[in-house]
Design an enzyme around this catalytic site. Structure first.
Site, PDB file in Angstrom:
ATOM      1  N   ARG A 188      30.862  44.764  35.683  1.00 32.95           N
ATOM      2  CA  ARG A 188      31.766  45.400  36.649  1.00 32.95           C
ATOM      3  C   ARG A 188      33.022  45.937  35.971  1.00 32.95           C
ATOM      4  NH1 ARG A 188      30.359  40.371  40.022  1.00 32.95           N
ATOM      5  NH2 ARG A 188      28.648  41.107  41.332  1.00 32.95           N
TER       6      ARG A 188
ATOM      7  N   ARG B 156      28.062  33.323  39.937  1.00 30.78           N
ATOM      8  CA  ARG B 156      26.905  34.191  40.165  1.00 30.78           C
ATOM      9  C   ARG B 156      25.648  33.381  40.434  1.00 30.78           C
ATOM     10  NH1 ARG B 156      28.844  38.888  35.861  1.00 30.78           N
ATOM     11  NH2 ARG B 156      30.668  39.466  37.124  1.00 30.78           N
TER      12      ARG B 156
ATOM     13  N   LYS C 132      42.330  41.313  39.441  1.00 33.21           N
ATOM     14  CA  LYS C 132      41.059  40.624  39.222  1.00 33.21           C
ATOM     15  C   LYS C 132      40.417  41.200  37.975  1.00 33.21           C
ATOM     16  CE  LYS C 132      36.565  39.585  41.341  1.00 33.21           C
ATOM     17  NZ  LYS C 132      35.720  39.741  42.539  1.00 33.21           N
TER      18      LYS C 132
ATOM     19  N   SER D 176      34.912  29.587  38.810  1.00 30.14           N
ATOM     20  CA  SER D 176      33.778  28.704  38.567  1.00 30.14           C
ATOM     21  C   SER D 176      33.635  28.286  37.111  1.00 30.14           C
ATOM     22  CB  SER D 176      32.493  29.387  39.039  1.00 30.14           C
ATOM     23  OG  SER D 176      32.293  30.618  38.343  1.00 30.14           O
TER      24      SER D 176
ATOM     25  N   GLU E 202      48.807  47.294  39.681  1.00 32.65           N
ATOM     26  CA  GLU E 202      47.848  46.993  40.740  1.00 32.65           C
ATOM     27  C   GLU E 202      48.515  46.222  41.887  1.00 32.65           C
ATOM     28  OE1 GLU E 202      44.808  47.821  41.239  1.00 32.65           O
ATOM     29  OE2 GLU E 202      43.828  48.304  39.351  1.00 32.65           O
TER      30      GLU E 202
ATOM     31  N   TYR F  16      37.807  24.534  43.466  1.00 30.81           N
ATOM     32  CA  TYR F  16      36.666  23.792  43.989  1.00 30.81           C
ATOM     33  C   TYR F  16      36.955  22.298  44.083  1.00 30.81           C
ATOM     34  CZ  TYR F  16      34.388  28.235  43.117  1.00 30.81           C
ATOM     35  OH  TYR F  16      34.069  29.578  43.139  1.00 30.81           O
TER      36      TYR F  16
ATOM     37  N   LYS G 144      43.193  36.623  39.365  1.00 26.09           N
ATOM     38  CA  LYS G 144      41.902  35.950  39.157  1.00 26.09           C
ATOM     39  C   LYS G 144      41.275  36.448  37.858  1.00 26.09           C
ATOM     40  CE  LYS G 144      37.329  35.409  41.310  1.00 26.09           C
ATOM     41  NZ  LYS G 144      36.412  35.830  42.393  1.00 26.09           N
TER      42      LYS G 144
END
Length: 340
Positions: free
Chosen positions: A230, A219, A209, A287, A246, A326, A261
Site C-alpha cells: 500500500r 492481516r 499512517k 499488531s 497530513e 490489544y 500509526k
C-alpha cells in the site's frame, strides 16, 4: 595551618547537594512525581468480529487475541466497559468479498451488525468506534476501488467511504475511524455525515499512517487478501515532516481526532504531532508491536507486564491522548489493582 572551621563547613559540591535519586527512593515517591500516568479511559481496545463463527477463533500470530463471534464480541465490550476503557474499535471480517467491498455498506454486513450489537450492549459507557476502510471487504485487499489498470482510484474510493460512513452511523457508531489514507477522505465523510443529519458522529482521521511492516499479524486477523503493498497511499516510513502536512490537512477538513500509526516506531512523529495539533491525538500500538512483546515474553527474554506497561507509557509520554492497544482490558485491570 589547617583552618579549624573547615570541617564544619557544609559540602557545597554538586554531588553532595543535588541528588535526583531522592525522588526515586520509594514506590510512593516515584508515584508522587510521575510525569506520565495511565488511566483506563485513555485506552481503546481494537476487536475483530468474523461473520459465520460459532465460537471465538484464536489468531495464531497474536497470542491472546481472537476473531470474535457476535456474542463473544458483546461480552468483550461489556468487559471493556466494566474496567472503564475509553472505547472499542471494531473491525469486521466478512465471509464474502468483492471488488468494491459491498459488504461494508450493507446494513446486514458483519461490521454494521457488530456496531449495533455493541451499542445495544454498552450504550454510552464506551465510545463505539468503527474502522472505515475497504481493505477487509475487497477481494483484492486494497483500501479502495481499483482502476482498470489496478491502481487505487482515490476519488472513486471516496464515494464508497461516504456510503460506508452513513452505514456505520445508521448502525449507531459514535466515531468512524478513517484508516484508508485517501486524499480528501475527511472532508467527504464529514460532509456526508452532516448532510444526513449525523452531526454528532465524530471523525477520527488516521492522518499519519505509515506503510509499515508491523501490520503483518493484523492481516492474519482480518484474513487479508492483499497482493503487493500500500505504499502508493500510506506514508513512507522515511518521512517525518510530511506527517505534519497530513495532520494539518485532516484537521482543516474537520477531523475531530487525528492518529499516528504505528506508535512505537514513530514516537518522534507522535511528539511532533502533539506539539502542533489542536485536536486530540490517538496512537495505535499495532499488531506487530504487540506480537513482538508477546513473543519475547513467551521466550522468557523480557518481563511481560513491565514491558507492556512501559511500552504504553512511552506512547503516552510522546504525546498520545489515547492509545489503541490489544492489551487495553488487561492493562486496565492492572491499573485497578495498583489503585487498590
Amino acid at each position: 595551618m589547617t583552618n579549624p572551621d573547615h570541617a564544619q563547613r557544609p559540602d557545597l559540591s554538586p554531588v553532595g547537594r543535588v541528588r535526583p535519586r531522592r525522588l526515586r527512593a520509594t514506590p510512593a515517591v516515584r508515584r508522587l512525581v510521575a510525569q506520565t500516568r495511565l488511566h483506563p479511559a485513555e485506552l481503546v481496545l481494537p476487536v475483530f468480529v468474523r461473520e459465520g463463527l460459532t465460537e471465538p477463533r484464536p489468531i495464531a500470530s497474536m497470542p491472546g487475541v481472537v476473531q470474535h463471534t457476535r456474542d463473544s464480541l458483546r461480552r468483550a465490550a461489556a468487559a471493556a466497559a466494566e474496567v472503564g476503557l475509553g472505547g472499542v474499535m471494531l473491525f469486521g471480517v466478512p465471509q464474502v468479498r468483492d471488488a468494491t467491498g459491498t459488504q461494508a455498506t450493507d446494513p446486514a454486513g458483519i461490521l454494521n451488525l457488530a456496531i449495533a450489537d455493541v451499542v445495544a450492549e454498552v450504550g454510552d459507557a464506551l465510545v463505539v468506534q468503527a474502522d472505515l476502510c475497504l481493505d477487509e471487504f475487497t477481494d483484492h485487499g486494497h483500501c479502495g476501488v481499483l482502476t482498470p489498470g489496478g491502481a487505487v482510484d482515490n476519488d472513486a474510493t471516496l464515494v464508497r467511504y461516504a456510503d460506508m460512513a452513513l452505514a456505520q452511523a445508521a448502525a449507531g457508531a459514535h466515531l468512524v475511524g478513517l484508516s484508508g489514507m485517501m486524499d480528501g477522505q475527511v472532508g467527504v465523510v464529514r460532509d456526508a455525515l452532516d448532510d444526513a443529519g449525523h452531526l454528532d458522529v465524530a471523525v477520527l482521521a488516521y492522518a499519519a499512517k505509515y506503510a509499515s511492516a508491523f501490520y503483518g499479524p493484523f492481516r492474519d486477523a482480518v484474513e487479508s487478501t492483499l497482493q503487493g503493498d500500500r505504499r502508493t497511499y500510506q506514508m513512507d516510513p522515511a518521512n517525518r515532516r510530511e506527517a505534519l502536512r497530513e495532520v494539518a490537512i485532516d484537521i482543516a477538513e474537520g477531523a475531530d481526532v487525528v492518529m499516528v500509526k504505528p506508535a512505537m516506531s514513530y514516537l518522534d512523529v507522535l511528539a511532533d504531532v502533539a506539539a502542533v495539533s489542536s485536536v486530540p491525538i490517538s496512537a495505535y500500538q499495532v499488531s506487530g508491536e504487540y506480537a513482538m512483546i508477546e513473543a519475547a515474553a513467551a521466550a522468557g527474554w523480557i518481563d511481560r507486564r513491565r514491558a507492556i506497561e512501559e511500552s504504553v507509557v512511552g506512547i503516552r509520554r510522546a504525546g498520545a491522548d489515547h492509545v489503541l492497544t490489544y492489551w487495553a482490558t488487561e492493562l486496565a485491570g492492572w491499573l485497578a489493582e495498583e489503585k487498590r
